[in-house]
Design an enzyme around this catalytic site. Structure first.
Site, short mmCIF file in Angstrom:
data_model
loop_
_atom_site.label_atom_id
_atom_site.label_comp_id
_atom_site.label_asym_id
_atom_site.label_seq_id
_atom_site.Cartn_x
_atom_site.Cartn_y
_atom_site.Cartn_z
CG ASP A 86 -78.95 46.93 -22.49
OD1 ASP A 86 -78.21 47.47 -21.66
OD2 ASP A 86 -79.22 45.71 -22.49
CG HIS A 142 -56.55 38.75 9.03
ND1 HIS A 142 -55.88 38.37 7.88
CD2 HIS A 142 -56.39 37.75 9.93
CE1 HIS A 142 -55.32 37.18 8.10
NE2 HIS A 142 -55.61 36.79 9.33
N GLY A 197 -89.15 44.95 -14.65
CA GLY A 197 -87.84 44.39 -14.33
C GLY A 197 -87.01 44.13 -15.57
CB THR A 255 -83.17 42.17 -20.33
OG1 THR A 255 -83.83 42.63 -21.51
CG2 THR A 255 -82.20 41.05 -20.68
N GLY A 268 -94.36 46.07 -21.94
CA GLY A 268 -95.06 45.06 -22.73
C GLY A 268 -94.94 43.65 -22.16
N GLY A 279 -73.82 38.29 -28.59
CA GLY A 279 -73.99 39.70 -28.25
C GLY A 279 -75.45 40.11 -28.24
CB ALA A 286 -74.10 33.62 -25.99
CE LYS A 297 -74.73 36.72 -13.33
NZ LYS A 297 -74.99 37.46 -14.55
C1 LIG Z 1 -78.20 36.37 -19.77
C2 LIG Z 1 -77.90 37.80 -19.39
C3 LIG Z 1 -77.16 38.06 -18.25
C4 LIG Z 1 -76.89 39.37 -17.89
N1 LIG Z 1 -76.16 39.59 -16.75
C5 LIG Z 1 -75.90 40.84 -16.36
C6 LIG Z 1 -75.19 41.10 -15.17
O1 LIG Z 1 -74.78 40.18 -14.45
N2 LIG Z 1 -74.97 42.40 -14.81
C7 LIG Z 1 -75.41 43.44 -15.58
O2 LIG Z 1 -75.18 44.59 -15.22
N3 LIG Z 1 -76.07 43.22 -16.73
C8 LIG Z 1 -76.34 41.96 -17.13
N4 LIG Z 1 -77.06 41.76 -18.27
C9 LIG Z 1 -77.45 42.92 -19.08
C10 LIG Z 1 -78.68 43.61 -18.47
O3 LIG Z 1 -79.75 42.69 -18.40
C11 LIG Z 1 -79.07 44.82 -19.31
O4 LIG Z 1 -77.96 45.69 -19.45
C12 LIG Z 1 -80.20 45.60 -18.66
O5 LIG Z 1 -81.34 44.79 -18.47
C13 LIG Z 1 -80.58 46.82 -19.52
O6 LIG Z 1 -81.63 47.50 -18.93
P1 LIG Z 1 -82.61 48.39 -19.81
O7 LIG Z 1 -83.54 49.03 -18.83
O8 LIG Z 1 -81.85 49.25 -20.72
O9 LIG Z 1 -83.41 47.38 -20.75
P2 LIG Z 1 -84.15 45.99 -20.51
O10 LIG Z 1 -83.80 45.38 -19.22
O11 LIG Z 1 -83.92 45.20 -21.74
O12 LIG Z 1 -85.67 46.40 -20.41
C14 LIG Z 1 -86.37 46.92 -21.49
C15 LIG Z 1 -87.85 46.66 -21.26
O13 LIG Z 1 -88.59 47.39 -22.23
C16 LIG Z 1 -89.71 46.63 -22.61
N5 LIG Z 1 -90.13 47.13 -23.93
C17 LIG Z 1 -89.40 47.15 -25.06
N6 LIG Z 1 -90.09 47.74 -26.05
C18 LIG Z 1 -91.28 48.09 -25.53
C19 LIG Z 1 -92.44 48.73 -26.06
N7 LIG Z 1 -92.49 49.13 -27.32
N8 LIG Z 1 -93.49 48.92 -25.24
C20 LIG Z 1 -93.46 48.51 -23.94
N9 LIG Z 1 -92.38 47.89 -23.38
C21 LIG Z 1 -91.32 47.70 -24.17
C22 LIG Z 1 -89.18 45.20 -22.64
O14 LIG Z 1 -90.25 44.27 -22.52
C23 LIG Z 1 -88.26 45.21 -21.42
O15 LIG Z 1 -88.93 44.77 -20.26
C24 LIG Z 1 -77.37 40.45 -18.67
C25 LIG Z 1 -78.12 40.19 -19.81
C26 LIG Z 1 -78.40 38.89 -20.17
C27 LIG Z 1 -79.23 38.63 -21.39
#
Ligand SMILES: Cc1cc2nc3c(=O)[nH]c(=O)nc-3n(C[C@H](O)[C@H](O)[C@H](O)COP(=O)(O)OP(=O)(O)OC[C@H]3O[C@@H](n4cnc5c(N)ncnc54)[C@H](O)[C@@H]3O)c2cc1C
Length: 466
Positions: A313, A445, A40, A42, A36, A273, A271, A52
């Site tokens: 997640d 080293h 890539g 979150t 949506g 959670g 922030a 980063k």
């Molecule tokens: C500020 C911040 C820093 C972070 N830093 C790190 C880090 O350094 N290292 C690390 O490992 N993790 C980090 N994370 C956590 C990491 O971003 C998440 O664990 C990871 O993105 C989870 O991946 P995912 O595929 O489960 O979900 P997401 O990356 O959340 O992707 C889910 C996708 O699904 C889409 N979506 C949702 N519902 C629908 C729908 N109904 N129809 C179509 N599309 C939909 C969303 O638009 C989104 O693009 C960080 C998070 C944040 C917020």
């Protein structure tokens, strides 16, 4: 309305969903991915990568300011630096664009159809997709396997909803200016990474945390160098303190003894959670078994409904991009007919604070709770040559091994650039290494990695450089 048919339908194109798509494509599984927002998820758009990038920019700016202040022991001086945040954000956005574009290209290369729009689940085999802003769905998709990868959203405080000066990490990653006074609510890794970056960019930062220490999920020794560095930077920590809400432009807080105070703030970063994204897209129609707020899955990421899978997640902790990717790859392989289970020996976690923290496997406390007899040892970076040359001697590497056979079950480190040690730590645990294996491996080293070897040597009773 057009109806598309596919074997695998992936909802969400974050690290979990897009990796599942790429792998499924490689294995010739007909696959459609619905996203949506932007491929890539979150991680690439509003999480790991942009945070980063901002941290790096803030580090560089802070370093340049130390040169101007003539406080650098390196003898470097310079004139007063300025930061053009618009350019900083554009640079960060450029990285995001390159990576998200790369994801789109990889999906295409592997024959995965990307459908842009928001999916709503009708039943375990059918979704409808609506374009952003449209009331009506434009396409219906039917599938044999449905992979739920919708990720997570930031937790909102009901008495302090997002909007105006109250922002989440998403807004904090695209600043139009540096607030003079920033209050960060929550001293977990996201709050501290961003709070540190804003401090280095020049904001006065106060971190409010209900627990009695920062990074409550990490053990106290690991957190000490981070707390000390925050103190040196001038970040104010209000621990054991709860946020009660906004009072005009101030944040009202109450400490452990019940004393209330007002903190002046131009901006408040909440922030506290993230939670799985389980509402607003028809998930309830499936009536899946839940595990708290997350979808309950087994060790193959199967949900309680046949041929419906959940990863990343949405499937709960640890909410980390690399875990989501590993689960996505596995589900694609199972759908293609391979036998796979999600049973990693360890999943690394990194805090990109200053200094950084990396943890993999069990800490001494975890081992103690599990009733495992251990040998453990630390090696301090103050005795490591490379650490001295990069001005980062605060911190240590710690190894945890079973006493009975010296098999390594955990690594922890805190120090500058220790995130890069995560790979070796995780490999040693995954490969079942013993202390003797690490102690007997020649480490280059001068590198921080020598502290890894020395920690193993020390656990065996014969460290060389301490
Ligand atoms: C500020 C911040 C820093 C972070 N830093 C790190 C880090 O350094 N290292 C690390 O490992 N993790 C980090 N994370 C956590 C990491 O971003 C998440 O664990 C990871 O993105 C989870 O991946 P995912 O595929 O489960 O979900 P997401 O990356 O959340 O992707 C889910 C996708 O699904 C889409 N979506 C949702 N519902 C629908 C729908 N109904 N129809 C179509 N599309 C939909 C969303 O638009 C989104 O693009 C960080 C998070 C944040 C917020």
């Amino acid at each position: 309305m057009e109806t598309l048919h596919t074997t695998l339908l992936i909802i969400g194109g974050g690290p979990g969903g897009y990796v599942a798509g790429i792998r499924a494509g490689q294995l010739n599984v007909p696959t459609i991915l619905v996203e949506g927002a932007s491929p890539g998820g979150t991680c690439l758009n509003i999480g790991c990568i942009p945070s980063k990038a901002l941290i790096h920019a803030a580090d560089e700016f802070c370093k340049a300011r130390s040169y101007a202040a003539e406080t650098s022991p390196l003898g470097i001086t310079g004139s007063e630096p300025r930061i053009d945040l618009e350019r900083t954000v554009a640079w960060k956005d450029g990285i995001v664009k390159k990576l998200t574009g790369g994801v789109g290209a990889l999906l295409k290369k592997n024959g995965v159809k990307l459908v842009e729009g928001w999916a709503t689940i009708l039943d375990g085999k059918t979704v409808e997709v609506r374009q952003e802003g449209d009331a009506e769905a434009s396409v219906r998709i039917r599938c044999e396997h449905m992979l739920l990868a919708a990720g997570s959203v930031p937790v909102e405080l009901p008495f302090m909803p997002f909007g105006g000066p109250v922002i989440s990490s998403t807004e904090a990653l695209s600043p139009s200016g540096v607030p003079q006074r920033l209050v960060v609510v929550g001293a977990g890794y996201i709050g501290l990474e961003l709070g540190t970056a804003y401090r280095k960019l020049g904001a006065q930062v106060t971190v409010v945390e209900a627990a009695d220490r920062i990074l409550p999920a990490y053990d106290a020794d690991l957190v000490k160098p981070v707390a000390a560095a925050l103190g040196r930077l001038g970040v104010e920590l209000r621990l054991g303190t709860s946020v009660l809400g906004m009072d005009g432009s101030n944040v009202r807080v109450r400490d452990a003894s019940g004393v209330e105070a007002l903190l002046e703030a131009d901006c408040v970063l909440v922030a506290v959670g993230r939670k799985p994204r389980t509402t607003g897209w028809g998930l309830e129609n499936l009536m899946l078994d839940m595990d708290g707020r997350a979808i309950k899955v087994d060790n193959q990421c199967r949900t309680s409904m046949r041929n419906v899978w959940a990863i990343g997640d949405l499937a709960g902790e640890p909410m980390l991009a690399h875990r989501a990717m590993a689960q996505g790859e596995m589900v694609a392989e199972i759908v293609s007919g391979k036998r796979r289970h999600f049973e990693p020996a360890a999943i690394p976690a990194v805090c990109f604070t200053d200094p950084e923290i990396v943890v993999v496997g069990m800490s001494p406390l975890d081992a103690d709770k599990a009733g495992i007899e251990i040998v453990t040892a630390n090696f301090p970076f103050s005795a490591n040559g490379r650490a001295m040359t990069i001005e980062s001697t605060d911190g240590f590497v710690r190894v945890v091994a079973r006493k009975s056979d010296h098999r390594i079950i955990g690594w922890q480190a805190v120090g500058g650039a220790v995130s890069e040690l995560a790979a070796g730590f995780t490999q040693s645990i995954e490969l079942g290494a013993q202390l003797e294996d690490i102690a007997g491996t020649i480490h280059a080293h001068p590198t921080l990695g020598e502290a890894v070897q020395e920690a193993a040597l020390r656990a065996l009773g014969h460290a060389l450089h301490i």
